[in-house]
Scaffold this motif. Structure first.
Motif, PDB file in Angstrom:
ATOM      1  N   LEU A 159       0.822  -1.214   0.000  1.00  0.00           N
ATOM      2  CA  LEU A 159       0.000   0.000   0.000  1.00  0.00           C
ATOM      3  C   LEU A 159       0.857   1.265   0.000  1.00  0.00           C
ATOM      4  O   LEU A 159       0.550   2.240  -0.689  1.00  0.00           O
ATOM      5  N   TYR A 160       1.965   1.269   0.767  1.00  0.00           N
ATOM      6  CA  TYR A 160       2.856   2.426   0.795  1.00  0.00           C
ATOM      7  C   TYR A 160       3.416   2.696  -0.596  1.00  0.00           C
ATOM      8  O   TYR A 160       3.497   3.836  -1.038  1.00  0.00           O
ATOM      9  N   ARG A 164      12.847   7.170  -0.377  1.00  0.00           N
ATOM     10  CA  ARG A 164      11.808   7.819   0.420  1.00  0.00           C
ATOM     11  C   ARG A 164      10.778   6.849   0.973  1.00  0.00           C
ATOM     12  O   ARG A 164      10.041   7.201   1.885  1.00  0.00           O
ATOM     13  N   ILE A 165      10.658   5.655   0.379  1.00  0.00           N
ATOM     14  CA  ILE A 165       9.623   4.722   0.846  1.00  0.00           C
ATOM     15  C   ILE A 165      10.234   3.413   1.336  1.00  0.00           C
ATOM     16  O   ILE A 165      10.112   3.054   2.513  1.00  0.00           O
ATOM     17  N   PRO A 187      13.074   3.864   4.354  1.00  0.00           N
ATOM     18  CA  PRO A 187      12.485   4.250   5.654  1.00  0.00           C
ATOM     19  C   PRO A 187      11.436   3.267   6.167  1.00  0.00           C
ATOM     20  O   PRO A 187      11.365   3.031   7.374  1.00  0.00           O
ATOM     21  N   ALA A 188      10.637   2.677   5.264  1.00  0.00           N
ATOM     22  CA  ALA A 188       9.593   1.757   5.730  1.00  0.00           C
ATOM     23  C   ALA A 188      10.203   0.497   6.328  1.00  0.00           C
ATOM     24  O   ALA A 188       9.641  -0.101   7.239  1.00  0.00           O
ATOM     25  N   ARG A 202      10.651   3.699  18.242  1.00  0.00           N
ATOM     26  CA  ARG A 202       9.413   3.493  19.000  1.00  0.00           C
ATOM     27  C   ARG A 202       8.678   4.801  19.199  1.00  0.00           C
ATOM     28  O   ARG A 202       7.474   4.879  19.068  1.00  0.00           O
ATOM     29  N   ARG A 203       9.426   5.855  19.521  1.00  0.00           N
ATOM     30  CA  ARG A 203       8.798   7.130  19.826  1.00  0.00           C
ATOM     31  C   ARG A 203       8.156   7.739  18.574  1.00  0.00           C
ATOM     32  O   ARG A 203       7.008   8.176  18.593  1.00  0.00           O
ATOM     33  N   THR A 204       8.892   7.727  17.450  1.00  0.00           N
ATOM     34  CA  THR A 204       8.375   8.413  16.280  1.00  0.00           C
ATOM     35  C   THR A 204       7.306   7.613  15.549  1.00  0.00           C
ATOM     36  O   THR A 204       6.440   8.179  14.913  1.00  0.00           O
ATOM     37  N   ARG A 205       7.378   6.280  15.624  1.00  0.00           N
ATOM     38  CA  ARG A 205       6.416   5.502  14.840  1.00  0.00           C
ATOM     39  C   ARG A 205       5.363   4.824  15.688  1.00  0.00           C
ATOM     40  O   ARG A 205       4.479   4.157  15.161  1.00  0.00           O
ATOM     41  N   GLY A 206       5.492   4.948  17.011  1.00  0.00           N
ATOM     42  CA  GLY A 206       4.505   4.313  17.871  1.00  0.00           C
ATOM     43  C   GLY A 206       4.540   2.804  17.798  1.00  0.00           C
ATOM     44  O   GLY A 206       3.518   2.148  17.927  1.00  0.00           O
TER      45      GLY A 206
END
Lengths: 265, 256
Positions: free
Chosen positions: B147-148, B165-166, B169-170, B248-252
């Protein structure tokens, strides 16, 4: 299937579009020579049961998949690849978790040439403002509710100013209350910005609430069975009795097409 | 947080006291079982004469070099495998096979090829690291939600832009996990190499451990083992802890 009398000239034209997939038991015809004309600034809702090819149709228009036969023309130009002139809103928000809200909305804009970065940021903020999330631009997607995320996805789809907005069941994963709010937002944006919209849904009431025309598809093979002109004044409320009555008509039409199809086998 | 430190500290104190008391009671002066105080004595001595610090630095230098080369190669190969099905089919089976080979098995070959030199140690460390990093990178890139990619394509992203960019990072959480595993493998391989490859160009922790056995200095053997554990633990905490917390902090991820 010609456009609504009150809308502009044809923007999106589908001519004999056919798409087949290899299924477990031989080839499946997902779409069988579909013809459809969508006018400038027209809101079309594609409804039908699962397997009727409505999402396939959207993917073909998006350029994410290729038709086996027929052609898709956007302002007279054939569609072959994905592009910013046809932005897509998916069932899941598809926001990138490694970017904040503003950077998500900027993603398509950054790929758009001939703009200064300051202009891009200005445009992104403008669309975040339109969907009511101006104060959330630094938030991360996981910090937002499902409804807010879908709003960001809407801002991201609108930001590059596409000629057609494609929506693939964008409300189906949301709770009823959030959904009703978004119906209001979408109608407001549609009326203000005169965007051409193609929305896929299996929710007939939603289709009648949003569409200028509701296009009914049924499966095996995927075909357009009937087209309904919806002449209710906007903004429409999902719970209005007139809307419920029209939705009832579409539902019984769908039932008869499905029944007829099953009798034919 | 401080209350949670009580249990491990109390247990460690109990363990050491029990150890000390039993050795003194039943095996006094045994050359095979050192007391914690004897180990502490060695530790102090090795710290004062600088030999422990020097060996640790030599080992860390080798570890960093081996990990950098191994992880770099692993990233490159993993990216190639994720990008091309042909490359994946061609070398995937080889990586899978070599990953299961314990890295100490490379030692005889390394000695014959490179002699008793730094090159042999580097080779063993790299071989122990590269395959697991490569497989982890390949796996993380291949499991990026389609989907990304589709969403990015509709916005006009393709080619290198789509990668940078995808896809990268993903798959970053998976790649960091692979690096962490690669680091652990590099550490194990390096110890095997240092124990078995005796060389003159540097005196590392593994060699120190090996010499402890030759000299029958059990307090040195156990002391070096403790230092090896400590270095591994600290490196893990200092290198990967912050990166994992940031993800963890930025992506939950994980209870965000």
């Amino acid at each position: 299937m010609t456009p609504h009398a009150e809308t502009g000239p044809v923007q999106l034209a589908l001519r004999g579009v056919t798409k087949r997939f290899r299924g477990a038991s031989g080839p499946v015809t997902a779409l069988d020579s579909v013809d459809l004309d969508v006018g400038h600034g027209e809101f079309i809702c594609l409804v039908g049961p699962s397997g009727c090819g409505k999402s396939t149709l959207l993917n073909l228009v998006a350029g994410l998949d290729e038709a086996d036969e027929g052609s898709i023309l956007l302002d007279g130009e054939p569609v072959r690849t994905p592009g910013r002139d046809r932005m897509v809103m998916f069932q899941q928000d598809a926001l990138f978790p490694w970017l904040n809200v503003l950077e998500n909305v900027l993603f398509g804009l950054r790929l758009k040439p001939n703009l200064r970065d300051a202009e891009r940021v200005e445009v992104a903020r403008h669309y975040l403002d339109i969907v009511g999330l101006a104060d959330k631009e630094l938030a991360r997607p996981h910090e937002l509710s499902g409804g807010m995320r879908q709003r960001v996805a809407l801002a991201r789809a609108l930001a590059p100013n596409p000629r057609v907005l494609l929506m693939d069941e964008p409300f189906s994963a949301l709770d009823a209350l959030t959904r009703d709010l978004l119906y209001g937002d979408i109608q407001r944006i549609f009326t203000q910005r005169k965007k051409t919209i193609l929305l896929v849904t299996h929710n007939i009431r939603e289709a009648v609430c949003l569409g200028d025309r509701v296009v009914l598809l049924s499966p095996n093979p995927g075909k357009i069975r009937q087209v309904f002109d919806i002449r209710l004044p906007r903004p429409r409320r999902i719970n209005h009795p007139d809307l419920a009555e029209l939705a009832g008509e579409v539902t019984s039409a769908l039932a008869s097409h499905l029944g007829g199809h099953e009798a034919a086998i | 947080m401080s209350r949670r430190l009580v249990a491990p500290l109390a247990f460690a104190a109990l363990l050491l006291a029990g150890w000390e008391a039993s050795v003194r009671a039943w095996l006094p002066g045994s050359p095979f079982v050192p007391t914690p105080t004897a180990i502490l004595g060695w530790f102090w001595e090795a710290l004062l004469d600088g030999s422990l610090l020097e060996a640790t630095l030599v080992t860390l230098r080798r570890l960093s070099l081996g990990f950098l080369v191994g992880a770099g190669l692993g990233l490159l190969l993993g990216g190639l495998c994720a990008r091309s099905r042909t490359v994946r089919d061609a070398i995937g089976w080889l990586a899978l096979g070599l990953q299961t080979l314990p890295s100490v098995c490379w030692v005889p070959l390394a000695i014959l090829w490179f002699g008793q030199r730094e090159g042999a140690i580097l080779f063993v460390t790299v071989m122990g690291t590269v395959w697991s990093v490569m497989l982890a990178v390949q796996e993380s890139v291949l499991s990026v939600p389609p989907l990304y990619v589709r969403a990015a394509q509709t916005m006009g992203s393709r080619g290198w832009h789509l990668w940078s960019r995808i896809l990268i990072p993903a798959s970053l959480p998976g790649i960091v996990g692979g690096m962490k595993q690669g680091w652990a493998f590099a550490w194990r391989s390096l110890m095997a190499a240092e124990i078995f490859v005796v060389i003159l160009s540097g005196y590392g922790l593994g060699t120190m451990l090996h010499d402890g056995r030759e000299l029958l200095r059990m307090e040195q053997v156990v002391g070096v083992m403790a230092v090896v554990i400590l270095v591994g633990l600290l490196a893990d905490l200092a290198l990967f802890g912050p990166v994992e917390r940031w993800l963890r902090r930025t992506r939950g991820l994980g209870g965000g």
